[in-house]
Design a protein around this motif. Sequence first.
Motif, PDB file in Angstrom:
ATOM      1  N   ILE A   6       7.220  -8.129  -6.228  1.00  0.00           N
ATOM      2  CA  ILE A   6       6.547  -7.912  -7.509  1.00  0.00           C
ATOM      3  C   ILE A   6       6.887  -9.037  -8.468  1.00  0.00           C
ATOM      4  O   ILE A   6       7.793  -9.829  -8.241  1.00  0.00           O
ATOM      5  N   GLU A   7       6.163  -9.096  -9.548  1.00  0.00           N
ATOM      6  CA  GLU A   7       6.348 -10.119 -10.554  1.00  0.00           C
ATOM      7  C   GLU A   7       7.666  -9.906 -11.270  1.00  0.00           C
ATOM      8  O   GLU A   7       8.231  -8.824 -11.267  1.00  0.00           O
ATOM      9  N   ASP A   8       8.193 -10.972 -11.926  1.00  0.00           N
ATOM     10  CA  ASP A   8       9.524 -10.960 -12.517  1.00  0.00           C
ATOM     11  C   ASP A   8       9.815  -9.706 -13.319  1.00  0.00           C
ATOM     12  O   ASP A   8      10.903  -9.155 -13.265  1.00  0.00           O
ATOM     13  N   GLN A   9       8.866  -9.244 -14.114  1.00  0.00           N
ATOM     14  CA  GLN A   9       9.133  -8.178 -15.054  1.00  0.00           C
ATOM     15  C   GLN A   9       8.702  -6.824 -14.527  1.00  0.00           C
ATOM     16  O   GLN A   9       8.765  -5.841 -15.247  1.00  0.00           O
ATOM     17  N   ALA A  10       8.286  -6.699 -13.292  1.00  0.00           N
ATOM     18  CA  ALA A  10       7.727  -5.439 -12.818  1.00  0.00           C
ATOM     19  C   ALA A  10       8.320  -5.035 -11.485  1.00  0.00           C
ATOM     20  O   ALA A  10       7.693  -5.148 -10.442  1.00  0.00           O
ATOM     21  N   PRO A  11       9.594  -4.568 -11.451  1.00  0.00           N
ATOM     22  CA  PRO A  11      10.206  -4.189 -10.188  1.00  0.00           C
ATOM     23  C   PRO A  11       9.509  -3.023  -9.534  1.00  0.00           C
ATOM     24  O   PRO A  11       9.134  -2.062 -10.170  1.00  0.00           O
ATOM     25  N   ALA A  12       9.344  -3.097  -8.200  1.00  0.00           N
ATOM     26  CA  ALA A  12       8.684  -2.035  -7.461  1.00  0.00           C
ATOM     27  C   ALA A  12       9.708  -1.238  -6.690  1.00  0.00           C
ATOM     28  O   ALA A  12      10.828  -1.658  -6.495  1.00  0.00           O
ATOM     29  N   GLN A  13       9.330  -0.066  -6.212  1.00  0.00           N
ATOM     30  CA  GLN A  13      10.220   0.803  -5.467  1.00  0.00           C
ATOM     31  C   GLN A  13       9.582   1.137  -4.133  1.00  0.00           C
ATOM     32  O   GLN A  13       8.409   1.429  -4.045  1.00  0.00           O
ATOM     33  N   ALA A 143       2.808   0.960   0.000  1.00  0.00           N
ATOM     34  CA  ALA A 143       2.386   1.455  -1.309  1.00  0.00           C
ATOM     35  C   ALA A 143       3.182   0.773  -2.401  1.00  0.00           C
ATOM     36  O   ALA A 143       4.361   0.456  -2.232  1.00  0.00           O
ATOM     37  N   LEU A 144       2.517   0.547  -3.520  1.00  0.00           N
ATOM     38  CA  LEU A 144       3.171  -0.029  -4.685  1.00  0.00           C
ATOM     39  C   LEU A 144       3.683   1.080  -5.587  1.00  0.00           C
ATOM     40  O   LEU A 144       3.110   2.172  -5.639  1.00  0.00           O
ATOM     41  N   ALA A 145       4.754   0.807  -6.304  1.00  0.00           N
ATOM     42  CA  ALA A 145       5.371   1.826  -7.157  1.00  0.00           C
ATOM     43  C   ALA A 145       4.434   2.239  -8.288  1.00  0.00           C
ATOM     44  O   ALA A 145       3.856   1.389  -8.972  1.00  0.00           O
ATOM     45  N   ASN A 146       4.285   3.551  -8.473  1.00  0.00           N
ATOM     46  CA  ASN A 146       3.417   4.054  -9.532  1.00  0.00           C
ATOM     47  C   ASN A 146       3.901   3.674 -10.921  1.00  0.00           C
ATOM     48  O   ASN A 146       3.103   3.454 -11.834  1.00  0.00           O
ATOM     49  N   LYS A 147       5.219   3.599 -11.080  1.00  0.00           N
ATOM     50  CA  LYS A 147       5.761   3.330 -12.419  1.00  0.00           C
ATOM     51  C   LYS A 147       5.335   1.953 -12.931  1.00  0.00           C
ATOM     52  O   LYS A 147       5.231   1.743 -14.143  1.00  0.00           O
ATOM     53  N   ASP A 148       5.087   1.018 -12.021  1.00  0.00           N
ATOM     54  CA  ASP A 148       4.656  -0.308 -12.450  1.00  0.00           C
ATOM     55  C   ASP A 148       3.232  -0.308 -12.992  1.00  0.00           C
ATOM     56  O   ASP A 148       2.821  -1.249 -13.668  1.00  0.00           O
ATOM     57  N   THR A 154       2.082  -4.784 -17.353  1.00  0.00           N
ATOM     58  CA  THR A 154       3.014  -4.887 -16.238  1.00  0.00           C
ATOM     59  C   THR A 154       2.269  -4.869 -14.909  1.00  0.00           C
ATOM     60  O   THR A 154       2.566  -5.643 -13.994  1.00  0.00           O
ATOM     61  N   ARG A 155       1.293  -3.977 -14.794  1.00  0.00           N
ATOM     62  CA  ARG A 155       0.509  -3.894 -13.554  1.00  0.00           C
ATOM     63  C   ARG A 155      -0.246  -5.181 -13.288  1.00  0.00           C
ATOM     64  O   ARG A 155      -0.274  -5.685 -12.158  1.00  0.00           O
ATOM     65  N   LEU A 156      -0.844  -5.732 -14.313  1.00  0.00           N
ATOM     66  CA  LEU A 156      -1.609  -6.963 -14.135  1.00  0.00           C
ATOM     67  C   LEU A 156      -0.705  -8.123 -13.728  1.00  0.00           C
ATOM     68  O   LEU A 156      -1.075  -8.941 -12.880  1.00  0.00           O
ATOM     69  N   ARG A 157       0.495  -8.199 -14.324  1.00  0.00           N
ATOM     70  CA  ARG A 157       1.428  -9.256 -13.947  1.00  0.00           C
ATOM     71  C   ARG A 157       1.867  -9.102 -12.496  1.00  0.00           C
ATOM     72  O   ARG A 157       1.958 -10.077 -11.750  1.00  0.00           O
TER      73      ARG A 157
END
Length: 266
Positions: A6-13, A143-148, A154-157
């Motif tokens: 993920i992008e720098d500011q958007a950690p995924a789980q 799957a990508l983390a929903n919180k992002d 954040t999602r767009l980044r």
Amino acid sequence: MTEAIIEDQAPAQAVASEGEVAVAVLWDNVSAEHFSMLRLAPLPTDRATGTRPLRFVEFGRAERSNKDFSLLRMSYNLPGQKTRKEQNQLDIWVDHANRTVRIGPESGLQIEPCNRGLGRFMAAQGVIWAQKRWSDYQIAGTALANKDALNEDTRLRRDQFLKALGFEVAYADAQHLKGTIKDVKVGNLNGTWNADKVQVVEILDTAHMLQQAEQKIQEQEVLIKKAEDKVGKYKRDDSGLRFTIACLVTFAVFQAGLLIWIATHR
């Protein structure tokens, strides 16, 4: 199953399987062994992340390999700045039996300082490393983390980061909450980064920069010495003038007193 980059500011789980956890323990204590210096170019102040001055970062990497697995572990070290263990680290795991590549850590790529191009640089190094020998290996979709996706910026980044690397992002809903990345071959990924933001500084370049800095410091010291000499001269001249003025005032007072005495004693 791979964890999403993920992008720098958007950690995924993502959730690792038992097999993946076992592999992670294999070289759990491996730390960086080879280092290079990165120059982060000064950038305009960002509304979300603040000022972005010129900085230098230590980039470290270590490799391990056996007949079953290979690992590239990368990390950043920032002088004078403490980070958590899960920050500034990226693992590229290669499973030779299944011909797959997995990306860690589970918590996603978390970079500090963010918004400086470091996430893209580190991911590109991993792509270049994997493509040299295993370009036909597969990275499984996940799957990508929903919180992002809760914050649109954040999602767009995150999506922009993934697409720039060559991943295909898809959504199962109109709200863009249920995102996934599709299967992709390592050879189809993009191993480039923004060289205007992040530059690798070689040893000779570093020595040249230090030499220039030392030369400028010496030049500044000469200028400061000249300025201090001028200030000292002005202070001496000022002290002389003050003494002269004091003498003239004293003499004038004496003369005035003498004239008054003469005038009153005629």
